[in-house]
Design a protein around this motif. Sequence first.
Motif, PDB file in Angstrom:
ATOM      1  N   GLY A  14     -15.554   0.685 -10.804  1.00  0.00           N
ATOM      2  CA  GLY A  14     -14.290   0.996 -11.461  1.00  0.00           C
ATOM      3  C   GLY A  14     -13.101   1.030 -10.527  1.00  0.00           C
ATOM      4  N   SER A  15     -13.326   0.832  -9.225  1.00  0.00           N
ATOM      5  CA  SER A  15     -12.187   0.801  -8.315  1.00  0.00           C
ATOM      6  C   SER A  15     -11.585  -0.603  -8.291  1.00  0.00           C
ATOM      7  N   VAL A  16     -10.283  -0.643  -8.072  1.00  0.00           N
ATOM      8  CA  VAL A  16      -9.557  -1.907  -8.013  1.00  0.00           C
ATOM      9  C   VAL A  16      -8.736  -1.908  -6.730  1.00  0.00           C
ATOM     10  N   ARG A  17      -9.049  -2.822  -5.855  1.00  0.00           N
ATOM     11  CA  ARG A  17      -8.324  -2.979  -4.602  1.00  0.00           C
ATOM     12  C   ARG A  17      -7.170  -3.936  -4.864  1.00  0.00           C
ATOM     13  N   PHE A  18      -5.937  -3.572  -4.436  1.00  0.00           N
ATOM     14  CA  PHE A  18      -4.799  -4.447  -4.679  1.00  0.00           C
ATOM     15  C   PHE A  18      -3.982  -4.677  -3.413  1.00  0.00           C
ATOM     16  N   ASP A  19      -3.314  -5.815  -3.384  1.00  0.00           N
ATOM     17  CA  ASP A  19      -2.390  -6.168  -2.313  1.00  0.00           C
ATOM     18  C   ASP A  19      -1.149  -6.751  -2.953  1.00  0.00           C
ATOM     19  N   ILE A  20       0.007  -6.360  -2.448  1.00  0.00           N
ATOM     20  CA  ILE A  20       1.277  -6.888  -2.924  1.00  0.00           C
ATOM     21  C   ILE A  20       1.964  -7.540  -1.732  1.00  0.00           C
ATOM     22  N   ALA A  21       2.490  -8.748  -1.950  1.00  0.00           N
ATOM     23  CA  ALA A  21       3.146  -9.482  -0.871  1.00  0.00           C
ATOM     24  C   ALA A  21       4.402 -10.165  -1.409  1.00  0.00           C
ATOM     25  N   CYS A  22       5.280 -10.497  -0.492  1.00  0.00           N
ATOM     26  CA  CYS A  22       6.458 -11.314  -0.781  1.00  0.00           C
ATOM     27  C   CYS A  22       6.363 -12.481   0.191  1.00  0.00           C
ATOM     28  N   PRO A  35      -1.275   1.377 -21.277  1.00  0.00           N
ATOM     29  CA  PRO A  35      -2.068   0.981 -20.119  1.00  0.00           C
ATOM     30  C   PRO A  35      -3.209   1.967 -19.865  1.00  0.00           C
ATOM     31  N   ALA A  36      -4.241   1.477 -19.220  1.00  0.00           N
ATOM     32  CA  ALA A  36      -5.374   2.343 -18.894  1.00  0.00           C
ATOM     33  C   ALA A  36      -4.898   3.477 -17.984  1.00  0.00           C
ATOM     34  N   ILE A  37      -5.422   4.658 -18.230  1.00  0.00           N
ATOM     35  CA  ILE A  37      -5.109   5.772 -17.347  1.00  0.00           C
ATOM     36  C   ILE A  37      -5.941   5.570 -16.092  1.00  0.00           C
ATOM     37  N   CYS A  38      -5.282   5.591 -14.958  1.00  0.00           N
ATOM     38  CA  CYS A  38      -6.022   5.397 -13.722  1.00  0.00           C
ATOM     39  C   CYS A  38      -5.506   6.354 -12.665  1.00  0.00           C
ATOM     40  N   GLN A  39      -6.264   6.471 -11.613  1.00  0.00           N
ATOM     41  CA  GLN A  39      -5.906   7.310 -10.480  1.00  0.00           C
ATOM     42  C   GLN A  39      -5.548   6.394  -9.323  1.00  0.00           C
ATOM     43  N   ILE A  40      -4.492   6.728  -8.615  1.00  0.00           N
ATOM     44  CA  ILE A  40      -4.150   5.988  -7.408  1.00  0.00           C
ATOM     45  C   ILE A  40      -4.914   6.667  -6.278  1.00  0.00           C
ATOM     46  N   SER A  41      -5.973   6.014  -5.842  1.00  0.00           N
ATOM     47  CA  SER A  41      -6.835   6.578  -4.814  1.00  0.00           C
ATOM     48  C   SER A  41      -6.177   6.505  -3.445  1.00  0.00           C
ATOM     49  N   SER A  42      -5.504   5.383  -3.177  1.00  0.00           N
ATOM     50  CA  SER A  42      -4.778   5.233  -1.915  1.00  0.00           C
ATOM     51  C   SER A  42      -3.672   4.211  -2.102  1.00  0.00           C
ATOM     52  N   ALA A  43      -2.624   4.373  -1.325  1.00  0.00           N
ATOM     53  CA  ALA A  43      -1.524   3.406  -1.334  1.00  0.00           C
ATOM     54  C   ALA A  43      -0.831   3.463   0.015  1.00  0.00           C
ATOM     55  N   LYS A  44      -0.540   2.302   0.550  1.00  0.00           N
ATOM     56  CA  LYS A  44       0.162   2.216   1.826  1.00  0.00           C
ATOM     57  C   LYS A  44       1.291   1.213   1.654  1.00  0.00           C
ATOM     58  N   PHE A  45       2.494   1.652   1.964  1.00  0.00           N
ATOM     59  CA  PHE A  45       3.667   0.802   1.869  1.00  0.00           C
ATOM     60  C   PHE A  45       3.961   0.232   3.251  1.00  0.00           C
ATOM     61  N   LEU A  46       4.053  -1.083   3.331  1.00  0.00           N
ATOM     62  CA  LEU A  46       4.149  -1.757   4.617  1.00  0.00           C
ATOM     63  C   LEU A  46       5.521  -2.365   4.900  1.00  0.00           C
ATOM     64  N   SER A  47       6.276  -2.673   3.844  1.00  0.00           N
ATOM     65  CA  SER A  47       7.567  -3.320   4.012  1.00  0.00           C
ATOM     66  C   SER A  47       8.423  -3.035   2.783  1.00  0.00           C
ATOM     67  N   PRO A  48       9.731  -2.832   2.960  1.00  0.00           N
ATOM     68  CA  PRO A  48      10.584  -2.548   1.806  1.00  0.00           C
ATOM     69  C   PRO A  48      10.819  -3.779   0.933  1.00  0.00           C
ATOM     70  N   VAL A  49      11.126  -3.510  -0.336  1.00  0.00           N
ATOM     71  CA  VAL A  49      11.433  -4.565  -1.309  1.00  0.00           C
ATOM     72  C   VAL A  49      12.895  -4.421  -1.712  1.00  0.00           C
ATOM     73  N   GLY A  50      13.635  -5.511  -1.584  1.00  0.00           N
ATOM     74  CA  GLY A  50      15.042  -5.507  -1.972  1.00  0.00           C
ATOM     75  C   GLY A  50      15.233  -6.114  -3.348  1.00  0.00           C
TER      76      GLY A  50
END
Length: 104
Positions: free
Chosen positions: A80-88, A50-65
């Motif tokens: 070169g920045s990539v904004r991401f969102d993870i949801a359930c 995988p591409a080597i990348c830096q995690i510029s920011s991360a915020k955890f909002l809810s636990p994953v079971g």
Amino acid sequence: MSGETTLFIAPDHPAFAGHFPGMPILPGVVLLDAAVHAVSQALGASASSPAICQISSAKFLSPVGPGETLSLSWTSSASGSVRFDIACGSRKIATGTLVVPLAP
């Protein structure tokens, strides 16, 4: 460029065993690793490198079971920045920004 994919962490993933006994939740590092690999593959890196990348920011909002299916959406910018969102479903799990080096 933007994209969306599904992330599934197996319910028997070893990280659940010790984090936390009796109420297992996915450690943030495992979630970020899955996101980095998915975005890297979408941007053209191979699964084994995988591409080597830096995690510029991360915020955890809810636990994953165990056994939860997650959706990862991302948008890259020319810098070169990539904004991401993870949801359930409608529940927001995590959000952040990765910095992926630009190809020479």
